[in-house]
Write a protein that holds these residues in place. Sequence first.
Motif, short mmCIF file in Angstrom:
data_model
loop_
_atom_site.label_atom_id
_atom_site.label_comp_id
_atom_site.label_asym_id
_atom_site.label_seq_id
_atom_site.Cartn_x
_atom_site.Cartn_y
_atom_site.Cartn_z
N GLN A 1 45.29 35.29 34.93
CA GLN A 1 45.86 36.12 33.87
C GLN A 1 46.62 37.35 34.35
O GLN A 1 47.64 37.72 33.74
N ILE A 2 46.15 38.02 35.41
CA ILE A 2 46.80 39.27 35.83
C ILE A 2 48.28 39.05 36.17
O ILE A 2 49.14 39.76 35.66
N PRO A 3 48.62 38.07 37.03
CA PRO A 3 50.05 37.89 37.35
C PRO A 3 50.90 37.59 36.12
O PRO A 3 52.04 38.08 36.01
N ASN A 4 50.37 36.79 35.18
CA ASN A 4 51.15 36.45 33.98
C ASN A 4 51.48 37.69 33.15
O ASN A 4 52.56 37.78 32.55
N ILE A 5 50.55 38.65 33.09
CA ILE A 5 50.80 39.87 32.32
C ILE A 5 51.83 40.75 33.02
O ILE A 5 52.78 41.23 32.40
N ILE A 6 51.66 40.95 34.31
CA ILE A 6 52.54 41.86 35.04
C ILE A 6 53.95 41.28 35.18
O ILE A 6 54.94 42.02 35.21
N ARG A 7 54.07 39.95 35.21
CA ARG A 7 55.40 39.33 35.37
C ARG A 7 56.33 39.59 34.19
O ARG A 7 57.53 39.35 34.28
N GLN A 8 55.79 40.06 33.06
CA GLN A 8 56.67 40.38 31.93
C GLN A 8 57.64 41.50 32.29
O GLN A 8 58.75 41.55 31.77
N SER A 9 57.21 42.38 33.19
CA SER A 9 58.08 43.48 33.60
C SER A 9 58.51 43.37 35.05
O SER A 9 59.50 43.98 35.45
N SER A 10 57.75 42.60 35.83
CA SER A 10 58.10 42.39 37.24
C SER A 10 58.01 40.90 37.52
O SER A 10 56.97 40.39 37.95
N PRO A 11 59.09 40.15 37.26
CA PRO A 11 59.04 38.68 37.26
C PRO A 11 58.58 38.05 38.57
O PRO A 11 58.06 36.93 38.55
N ASP A 12 58.76 38.72 39.69
CA ASP A 12 58.42 38.12 40.98
C ASP A 12 57.01 38.47 41.46
O ASP A 12 56.64 38.11 42.57
N PHE A 13 56.23 39.14 40.64
CA PHE A 13 54.92 39.63 41.10
C PHE A 13 53.95 38.48 41.37
O PHE A 13 53.84 37.54 40.58
N GLU A 14 53.28 38.56 42.50
CA GLU A 14 52.24 37.60 42.87
C GLU A 14 50.99 38.36 43.29
O GLU A 14 51.08 39.40 43.93
N MET A 15 49.84 37.83 42.90
CA MET A 15 48.58 38.45 43.30
C MET A 15 47.47 37.40 43.24
O MET A 15 47.37 36.66 42.26
N PHE A 16 46.66 37.35 44.29
CA PHE A 16 45.57 36.37 44.33
C PHE A 16 44.37 37.03 45.00
O PHE A 16 44.48 37.58 46.10
N ILE A 17 43.22 36.98 44.32
CA ILE A 17 41.98 37.57 44.84
C ILE A 17 41.16 36.46 45.48
O ILE A 17 40.89 35.44 44.85
N ARG A 18 40.76 36.68 46.73
CA ARG A 18 39.98 35.68 47.45
C ARG A 18 38.70 36.33 47.98
O ARG A 18 38.73 37.42 48.57
N GLU A 19 37.56 35.66 47.76
CA GLU A 19 36.29 36.18 48.27
C GLU A 19 36.23 36.04 49.78
O GLU A 19 36.78 35.10 50.36
N LYS A 20 35.53 36.99 50.41
CA LYS A 20 35.40 36.95 51.86
C LYS A 20 33.98 37.40 52.24
O LYS A 20 33.60 38.54 52.00
N GLY A 21 33.19 36.48 52.81
CA GLY A 21 31.87 36.84 53.28
C GLY A 21 30.78 36.84 52.23
O GLY A 21 29.64 37.21 52.52
N LEU A 22 31.09 36.42 51.01
CA LEU A 22 30.08 36.34 49.96
C LEU A 22 29.54 34.92 49.89
O LEU A 22 30.29 33.96 50.01
N LEU A 23 28.23 34.80 49.69
CA LEU A 23 27.62 33.48 49.61
C LEU A 23 28.08 32.76 48.35
O LEU A 23 28.07 33.33 47.26
N THR A 24 28.46 31.51 48.49
CA THR A 24 28.89 30.70 47.35
C THR A 24 27.69 29.99 46.74
O THR A 24 26.63 29.88 47.36
N PRO A 25 27.82 29.47 45.50
CA PRO A 25 26.72 28.71 44.90
C PRO A 25 26.27 27.53 45.77
O PRO A 25 25.07 27.25 45.87
N ASP A 26 27.22 26.83 46.40
CA ASP A 26 26.85 25.69 47.26
C ASP A 26 26.04 26.15 48.47
O ASP A 26 25.07 25.49 48.87
N GLU A 27 26.43 27.27 49.06
CA GLU A 27 25.68 27.79 50.22
C GLU A 27 24.28 28.22 49.82
O GLU A 27 23.31 28.00 50.56
N LEU A 28 24.14 28.80 48.65
CA LEU A 28 22.82 29.23 48.18
C LEU A 28 21.94 28.02 47.85
O LEU A 28 20.74 28.03 48.12
#
Length: 333
Positions: A282-309
Motif C-alpha cells: 500500500q505505501i508505494p501506491n499512495i506515494i506514487r500519486q505524487s511521485s510516480p517512480d517511487f519504490e519502497m520494500f521492507i524486508r525482515e533481517k535476522g528475525l525468526l520466521t514462523p517456519d523457523e519457530l
Amino acid sequence: MKITFGQPPEWFPPVKLKGLEHVFLREPIDGYRSQYIHMFLQDMQQLVPLGSRRERDAYFDIETNDQQLAIKTLAALDRKYRSTHMADALRHILSFTAMELFQAGRSVIALRTKLDEYEWNITSVHPSASRIVSLGPFLIQFLPERDNGYFGKDAETYSREIRILNRKSVLCIELPSTLKRFKEKFLKRLQLLSNLANPDTDKLFPPISLENPNPRKNILDFSAFRKNFDIALFQTIRETGWMARNFTGEEKSDFLTSVWRLRFRKFQATLRMEIIRQLNEQIPNIIRQSSPDFEMFIREKGLLTPDELTNMERQLYAGDISFEEVIDSTFSL
C-alpha cells in the motif's frame, strides 16, 4: 445526514451515542477495564525486540530509490514519536498497528502529501478504526453528531455524516479473516475471565447479623474455584501461546515455558509478516500519486520466521535443543 465521497477520514473525540448511532458505531475495546485484555495487548504488540535501536542490529532492510522520501513517509506513519530513523519508526508502526488490529480489526491512517519545489511534506491523520467499516472496495466512516467546543470556545455542532473514503490516500491494514473470527471470540473470553478473576465476596457469603453472627451456608471453596479458573484460562490462551504472565506454579516447567514461548513468538511473527506485507503493497501506491517512480520494500533481517519457530518446537520435542537455547532465542527473537 449528508453523504460525502472521496473524503479523508476524520478523527473525533469520544461522544455519547444517540439513537440509531448504536447501529453504526461500536465502542472500541477498552483494555484498561479488563486486566487480561490489557496485559495481552501490551505483550502482543512487541513484534520487534527492543534491541532494534540504531546502535544495534536494525532487524530490517528497506530498499528504496528515494531514501529521504521513505524516511518522511515512515516518520509520518509513526504517529506518536515521528522518528526519522527508519528502523525505530518501523518498530513503532508495527507496535501501534498490532494494537489497533486487535482493538478494532483494522488500522487506518490517511497520508496527505504535498509536493512543492523545496521538499515533500507528509502528514498523517489517524481516525478511530472502530468507526470505519470495509465494504468490498469501499471504506466507509460514519461520523455522529459532534462539536468542536474546547477550552471555553463556542462550540460549532456538526451534523451526522457518512464518508466514503478515498482509498488512494488511505493506508488500511486489516486482520486476516481467520484472525478476525479468532480475535472476537478470544477477547470476549478474556473479558469474562477478567470479570471472574476477582469475585465480589460480599455476594458470595451470607451477611453477618446479630441473629446469625457466624454464617456457615454457601461457603465458596476458593481452591476449587482457582483450579477451575486456571483451567478455563489455559484453554482460552493456549492457541496463542501467551502465558498471561503466569510462569510459576506446580504445573509449570521449563519445558512448558519453552513451548509456550515458541508458540507466542510464532503468533507474533505471523502477525508481523502480515502487517509488513500490507505495508509493502500500500505505501508505494499512495506515494506514487505524487511521485510516480517511487519504490519502497521492507524486508525482515535476522528475525525468526514462523517456519523457523515451528522447527525449533520440533527440535525441542526431540531433545535436540536445550531450554536455554529456546529462551535465549525467543528473548532476542
